[in-house]
Design a protein around this motif. Structure first.
Motif, PDB file in Angstrom:
ATOM      1  N   LEU A  69       0.810  -1.234  -0.062  1.00  0.00           N
ATOM      2  CA  LEU A  69      -0.123   0.079   0.042  1.00  0.00           C
ATOM      3  C   LEU A  69       0.939   1.296  -0.146  1.00  0.00           C
ATOM      4  CD1 LEU A  69      -2.801  -1.098   2.673  1.00  0.00           C
ATOM      5  CD2 LEU A  69      -2.943  -0.787   0.118  1.00  0.00           C
ATOM      6  N   PHE A  70       0.389   2.256  -0.770  1.00  0.00           N
ATOM      7  CA  PHE A  70       1.183   3.358  -0.847  1.00  0.00           C
ATOM      8  C   PHE A  70       1.913   4.202   0.425  1.00  0.00           C
ATOM      9  CE2 PHE A  70       1.427   8.038  -1.308  1.00  0.00           C
ATOM     10  CZ  PHE A  70       2.644   8.270  -2.281  1.00  0.00           C
ATOM     11  N   ALA A  71       0.917   4.084   1.377  1.00  0.00           N
ATOM     12  CA  ALA A  71       1.419   4.644   2.826  1.00  0.00           C
ATOM     13  C   ALA A  71       2.792   4.112   3.169  1.00  0.00           C
ATOM     14  CB  ALA A  71       0.612   4.443   3.818  1.00  0.00           C
ATOM     15  N   ALA A 113      -8.769   0.291  19.529  1.00  0.00           N
ATOM     16  CA  ALA A 113      -9.598  -0.784  20.007  1.00  0.00           C
ATOM     17  C   ALA A 113      -9.543  -2.235  19.167  1.00  0.00           C
ATOM     18  CB  ALA A 113     -11.109  -0.506  20.700  1.00  0.00           C
ATOM     19  N   GLY A 114      -8.957  -1.847  18.191  1.00  0.00           N
ATOM     20  CA  GLY A 114      -8.913  -3.019  17.233  1.00  0.00           C
ATOM     21  C   GLY A 114      -9.962  -3.191  16.067  1.00  0.00           C
ATOM     22  N   TYR A 115     -10.685  -2.322  15.924  1.00  0.00           N
ATOM     23  CA  TYR A 115     -11.526  -2.472  14.710  1.00  0.00           C
ATOM     24  C   TYR A 115     -10.743  -2.796  13.529  1.00  0.00           C
ATOM     25  CZ  TYR A 115     -15.095  -2.327  10.936  1.00  0.00           C
ATOM     26  OH  TYR A 115     -15.802  -2.278   9.985  1.00  0.00           O
ATOM     27  N   GLN A 116     -10.994  -3.877  12.711  1.00  0.00           N
ATOM     28  CA  GLN A 116     -10.136  -4.360  11.458  1.00  0.00           C
ATOM     29  C   GLN A 116     -10.368  -3.647  10.363  1.00  0.00           C
ATOM     30  OE1 GLN A 116      -9.783  -8.975  12.065  1.00  0.00           O
ATOM     31  NE2 GLN A 116     -11.735  -8.189  13.013  1.00  0.00           N
ATOM     32  N   PHE A 117      -9.988  -2.237  10.262  1.00  0.00           N
ATOM     33  CA  PHE A 117     -10.062  -1.492   9.207  1.00  0.00           C
ATOM     34  C   PHE A 117      -9.386  -2.045   7.816  1.00  0.00           C
ATOM     35  CE2 PHE A 117     -10.993   2.106  12.046  1.00  0.00           C
ATOM     36  CZ  PHE A 117     -12.046   2.548  11.673  1.00  0.00           C
ATOM     37  N   LEU A 118      -8.324  -2.642   7.851  1.00  0.00           N
ATOM     38  CA  LEU A 118      -7.852  -3.449   6.795  1.00  0.00           C
ATOM     39  C   LEU A 118      -8.537  -4.294   6.049  1.00  0.00           C
ATOM     40  CD1 LEU A 118      -5.209  -3.673   5.086  1.00  0.00           C
ATOM     41  CD2 LEU A 118      -4.435  -5.684   6.569  1.00  0.00           C
ATOM     42  N   ASP A 119      -9.164  -5.178   7.061  1.00  0.00           N
ATOM     43  CA  ASP A 119     -10.079  -6.400   6.501  1.00  0.00           C
ATOM     44  C   ASP A 119     -11.643  -5.780   6.044  1.00  0.00           C
ATOM     45  OD1 ASP A 119      -8.044  -8.148   6.629  1.00  0.00           O
ATOM     46  OD2 ASP A 119      -8.666  -8.899   8.355  1.00  0.00           O
ATOM     47  N   ARG A 120     -12.132  -5.041   6.957  1.00  0.00           N
ATOM     48  CA  ARG A 120     -13.465  -4.590   6.800  1.00  0.00           C
ATOM     49  C   ARG A 120     -13.571  -3.538   5.589  1.00  0.00           C
ATOM     50  NH1 ARG A 120     -14.139  -8.784   9.201  1.00  0.00           N
ATOM     51  NH2 ARG A 120     -14.708  -8.721  11.595  1.00  0.00           N
ATOM     52  N   CYS A 121     -12.618  -2.827   5.537  1.00  0.00           N
ATOM     53  CA  CYS A 121     -12.474  -2.053   3.982  1.00  0.00           C
ATOM     54  C   CYS A 121     -11.944  -2.528   2.964  1.00  0.00           C
ATOM     55  CB  CYS A 121     -11.683  -0.808   4.416  1.00  0.00           C
ATOM     56  SG  CYS A 121     -12.339   0.322   5.710  1.00  0.00           S
ATOM     57  N   ASN A 122     -11.494  -3.691   3.130  1.00  0.00           N
ATOM     58  CA  ASN A 122     -11.154  -4.713   2.031  1.00  0.00           C
ATOM     59  C   ASN A 122     -10.213  -4.058   1.124  1.00  0.00           C
ATOM     60  OD1 ASN A 122     -11.340  -7.219   0.918  1.00  0.00           O
ATOM     61  ND2 ASN A 122     -12.999  -6.622  -0.622  1.00  0.00           N
ATOM     62  N   HIS A 123      -8.914  -3.428   1.799  1.00  0.00           N
ATOM     63  CA  HIS A 123      -8.011  -2.620   1.025  1.00  0.00           C
ATOM     64  C   HIS A 123      -7.273  -3.584   0.135  1.00  0.00           C
ATOM     65  CE1 HIS A 123      -8.835   1.304   3.101  1.00  0.00           C
ATOM     66  NE2 HIS A 123      -8.262   0.689   4.247  1.00  0.00           N
ATOM     67  N   PHE A 157      -6.705   4.495   9.138  1.00  0.00           N
ATOM     68  CA  PHE A 157      -7.661   3.541   8.791  1.00  0.00           C
ATOM     69  C   PHE A 157      -6.884   2.515   7.872  1.00  0.00           C
ATOM     70  CE2 PHE A 157     -10.491   7.476   8.842  1.00  0.00           C
ATOM     71  CZ  PHE A 157     -11.064   7.044   9.934  1.00  0.00           C
ATOM     72  N   LEU A 158      -5.675   2.148   8.146  1.00  0.00           N
ATOM     73  CA  LEU A 158      -5.027   1.224   7.186  1.00  0.00           C
ATOM     74  C   LEU A 158      -4.870  -0.153   7.781  1.00  0.00           C
ATOM     75  CD1 LEU A 158      -4.112   2.120   4.301  1.00  0.00           C
ATOM     76  CD2 LEU A 158      -1.890   2.318   5.340  1.00  0.00           C
ATOM     77  N   PHE A 159      -4.977  -0.328   9.269  1.00  0.00           N
ATOM     78  CA  PHE A 159      -4.490  -1.572   9.825  1.00  0.00           C
ATOM     79  C   PHE A 159      -5.876  -2.252  10.813  1.00  0.00           C
ATOM     80  CE2 PHE A 159      -0.781   1.251   9.481  1.00  0.00           C
ATOM     81  CZ  PHE A 159       0.191   0.515   8.865  1.00  0.00           C
ATOM     82  N   ASN A 160      -5.545  -3.652  11.201  1.00  0.00           N
ATOM     83  CA  ASN A 160      -6.341  -4.112  11.835  1.00  0.00           C
ATOM     84  C   ASN A 160      -6.480  -3.985  13.344  1.00  0.00           C
ATOM     85  OD1 ASN A 160      -7.891  -5.269   9.853  1.00  0.00           O
ATOM     86  ND2 ASN A 160      -6.316  -7.062   9.826  1.00  0.00           N
TER      87      ASN A 160
END
Length: 744
Positions: free
Chosen positions: A154-156, A410-420, A471-474
């Motif tokens: 990912l670009f970041a 608190a560990g919301y899985q942004f990587l998986d849930r946003c399907n990056h 919003f990049l990590f789980n």
């Protein structure tokens, strides 16, 4: 010449590339489709794919194009790669179409490229004049780079890696920080002190900051620091943690002034130890309460729709807003919207949160949110409850700190849930549904929120920009682990830092200039120091019985949804006893009457904008968030009208009031009767008054999709000047995503 023009535009593009951004493919003589039935409005230019975004550099901007705001990271025709949902290539002559995945081959030369975006946009490019091989290469590049196989691609990572090797600020972007661009810092809850300040802010005397997870020694999906009951020793926490799924032990969210606390935790997987550990945790929470009140547990997995149901509703909503021609579905549109169940689920989250607000605020009992892993529905409900109860979280900085605390840390899985990384067939729109629920409250109580619906929409868009680490990590541990591995591979010296520092989305100055950040401010907002006064008395809005009766309707059936644990009153499957005990039925009736009385009394009083706010839940009160879902559909937009007209008028009026206040302050201080110009420049309004007697009319470029969709829409034909016969023709406009997915 045309060739010189393209060279000029290429030079311009290279000047705005970010650190670490490289062009991977490009093609000239591309036509971007604006209309669907004519090329009259189309744009000609160059299509470029980089490792961060796809860009379209136009020959000549459309005369009618008027953009309301500018993103400093993205141009008018840019789409971040992480915002791309599906890449479709079409060949007209062979009548073929193909959904492109990563590392796939394309057996035909594409004549058209259709990009379906996660923000409800559809972007189309034609290759009529472009070289067939060049067109094929750029399509494959877009498909490949928009579907990376590894997080570090990912670009970041590329940007931050280059940044550490070259510390000088490039393009105004600097890694790290939670500033809003105006000097106000958003707590990131990465340190002990941030949690300690939150304890003191809420007056949670029976709680302490725990450092037992330093170095992520206990749980990799919890933050290093969190808050626990003071009576629980670190040794006990270490011992109990093994029994929880993901070792996600109970963590404190917030404290009411009456002493009741909001806590969230995962389910206990050790069946043999379940009752014992559960009792000890509840006793510790009880001891942290000044009145030693009982603990109420809410099993969210049993009370609310699950992620799969929400995903299914989102897919139907997207098909309704994107794939179906607006004019064809108008007659059955409301019933189709109802069939998606999206608004029904939004209502269920608001309803359940309101019921738990009753437990915290009226019953004075602590609430424990329990969920299988404790990192999906509990993020949603915990945040919604705090917004309803605490006015601090209805300010911009407060709301950002809430998301940082309850979602990011608190560990919301942004990587998986946003399907990056495109590891799943669908993304999970839970965070979007949360923002939608906040929008519902904002729509019902606009004066209670400092931020606007534009802010909420831009926040949703920012989850799709792969520059920010927010919003990049789980979980925080994944950021530290992955960025440390990346740093070692790139020979970056970290020193005492725990992983690389990524830019924070809360530093809005990275995306927007000062003027455009004014769009975040809600002109209706009444701050703590500015009561709403009319004719010398505080203005209040009485609610009649009619207003609140519809909200209360249907409350008794919902008692099993969070007010009382289901297992306490539902018979077992093999049980022959089908009737509840009479005393328990009386307890349920008493609970229902008490809760109904609480809501009835609340809705009968004037709203305290700096106290508890509760949602109205009838069909007429839960609405579709049009600015977010319809901003790319010109047929659904109102020009020079709609909500934005009122927004414009109230902004100018608010700015005039600010000018008057400044004049009065200067008059009373006997310094100068002239208003200080520098002070006026600090106005928080996007639409500003030219003077105290300003009678400016509505600007011509306003539409109900302000500030996103310009005149001469960049994704679909503008509705301006379109004959009525076009809307009655019934011709299909867009290919269905589902249909395309089944084609090869």
């Amino acid at each position: 010449t045309l060739k010189e023009k393209y060279e000029t535009y290429s030079l311009f593009f290279f000047l705005v590339l970010f650190l670490g951004e490289i062009v991977v493919n490009e093609v000239n003589f591309v036509r971007k489709c604006i209309a669907t039935d004519t090329s009259q409005y189309d744009l000609w230019g160059k299509l470029i794919c980089s490792n961060f975004k796809i860009s379209f550099i136009t020959d000549d901007p459309m005369p009618l194009q008027k953009f309301h705001y500018k993103n400093l990271l993205l141009g008018e025709h840019d789409v971040p790669l992480t915002c791309i949902e599906q890449v479709v290539t079409v060949n007209d002559t062979k009548r073929k179409q193909k959904v492109l995945g990563p590392n796939q081959k394309l057996k035909f030369n594409p004549t058209e490229l259709i990009i379906y975006c996660k923000d409800f946009r559809i972007v189309r490019f034609r290759f009529d004049e472009a070289g067939p091989e060049s067109a094929k290469k750029v399509c494959l590049a877009v498909a490949h780079y928009s579907q990376p196989t590894d997080l570090q691609l990912l670009f970041a990572f590329e940007y931050v890696g280059k940044k550490y090797h070259n510390p000088a600020t490039v393009n105004g972007i600097d890694p790290g920080g939670g500033g809003s661009g105006s000097g106000q810092q958003t707590p990131l809850f990465e340190t002990y002190s941030d949690w300690d300040r939150e304890i003191k802010r809420t007056g949670a005397s029976g709680w302490r900051v725990c450092s037992v997870n330093e170095g992520y020694m206990i749980s990799t999906c919890l933050p290093e620091y969190f808050v626990v009951p003071s009576s629980l020793a670190d040794q006990d926490l270490k011992l109990y943690s093994y029994s929880f799924i993901g070792r996600r032990m109970p963590i404190w969210c917030w404290n009411h002034s009456n002493g009741s606390a909001l806590v969230r935790m995962a389910n206990i997987k050790d069946v043999l130890q379940q009752r014992k550990i559960d009792q000890r945790i509840c006793n510790a929470i009880t001891r942290s309460h000044p009145q030693r009140s009982d603990v109420h547990k809410s099993d969210l997995d049993k009370c609310l729709p699950n992620i799969q149901e929400i995903q299914a509703a989102f897919i139907k909503l997207k098909q309704l807003c994107v794939n179906e021609p607006f004019e064809e579905t108008e007659e059955k549109w409301l019933s189709s919207l109802e069939n998606t169940r999206w608004l029904e689920y939004v209502r269920s989250f608001l309803k359940h949160s309101a019921e738990l607000v009753y437990m915290l605020d009226s019953k004075h009992v602590s609430v424990v949110l329990q969920e299988d892993e404790g990192r999906d529905l509990s993020c949603f409900i915990a945040s919604l409850i705090q917004v309803m109860l605490d006015p601090y979280f209805r300010t911009i900085v407060g709301f950002q700190s809430l998301i940082q605390k309850e979602w990011v840390m608190a560990g919301y899985q942004f990587l998986d849930r946003c399907n990056h990384l495109k590891r799943a067939d669908k993304e999970s729109p839970l965070f979007l549904m949360f923002l939608d629920s906040i929008w519902q409250l904002l729509e019902q109580y606009p004066s209670a929120f400092e931020f606007s619906e534009t802010y909420l929409t831009i926040l949703y868009d920012s989850t799709r920009i792969s520059l920010f680490g927010t919003f990049l990590f789980n979980c925080p541990h994944q950021r530290v682990k992955q960025s440390t591995e990346f740093a070692i591979s790139k020979n970056i010296q970290l020193g005492d830092e725990k992983g690389l520092k990524f830019p924070s989305v809360w530093d809005w100055s990275l995306q927007f200039a000062t003027r455009d950040r004014m769009l975040f401010h809600n002109p209706w907002y009444i701050g703590k120091s500015a009561p709403c006064v009319q004719n010398g008395s505080v203005k209040s809005f009485k609610r009649t019985k009619k207003n609140y009766s519809s909200t209360l309707r249907g409350i008794p059936p919902s008692l099993k949804n969070g007010l009382i644990n289901e297992q306490e009153f539902l018979p077992r499957r093999n049980s022959l006893i089908l009737k509840l005990k009479p005393d328990f039925l009386q307890q349920m009736d008493s609970q229902a009457n008490s809760m109904e009385q609480y809501f009835r009394e609340w809705f009968s009083k004037p709203v305290d904008l700096h106290g508890v706010i509760l949602p109205r839940l009838s069909g007429t009160h839960i609405k579709l968030w049009k600015l977010c879902y319809f901003r790319w559909v010109p047929e659904a937009q109102i020009n020079n009208g709609g909500f934005i007209t009122a927004f414009h008028k109230i902004s100018v009026l608010t700015d005039q009031v600010d000018m008057l206040n400044q004049s009065l302050r200067q008059y009373k201080s006997s310094s100068s009767l002239q208003v200080n110009c520098s002070e006026l420049d600090q106005s928080r309004m996007y639409f500003r008054a030219n003077g105290l007697n300003d009678n400016a009319g509505t600007p011509d470029f306003l539409s109900s999709s302000f500030p996103f969709s310009p005149i001469g829409n960049l994704c679909r034909r503008s509705i301006l000047g379109t004959p009525l016969s076009k809307f009655l023709s019934g011709a299909k406009i867009w290919l269905s995503t589902e249909t395309l997915a089944n084609e090869d």
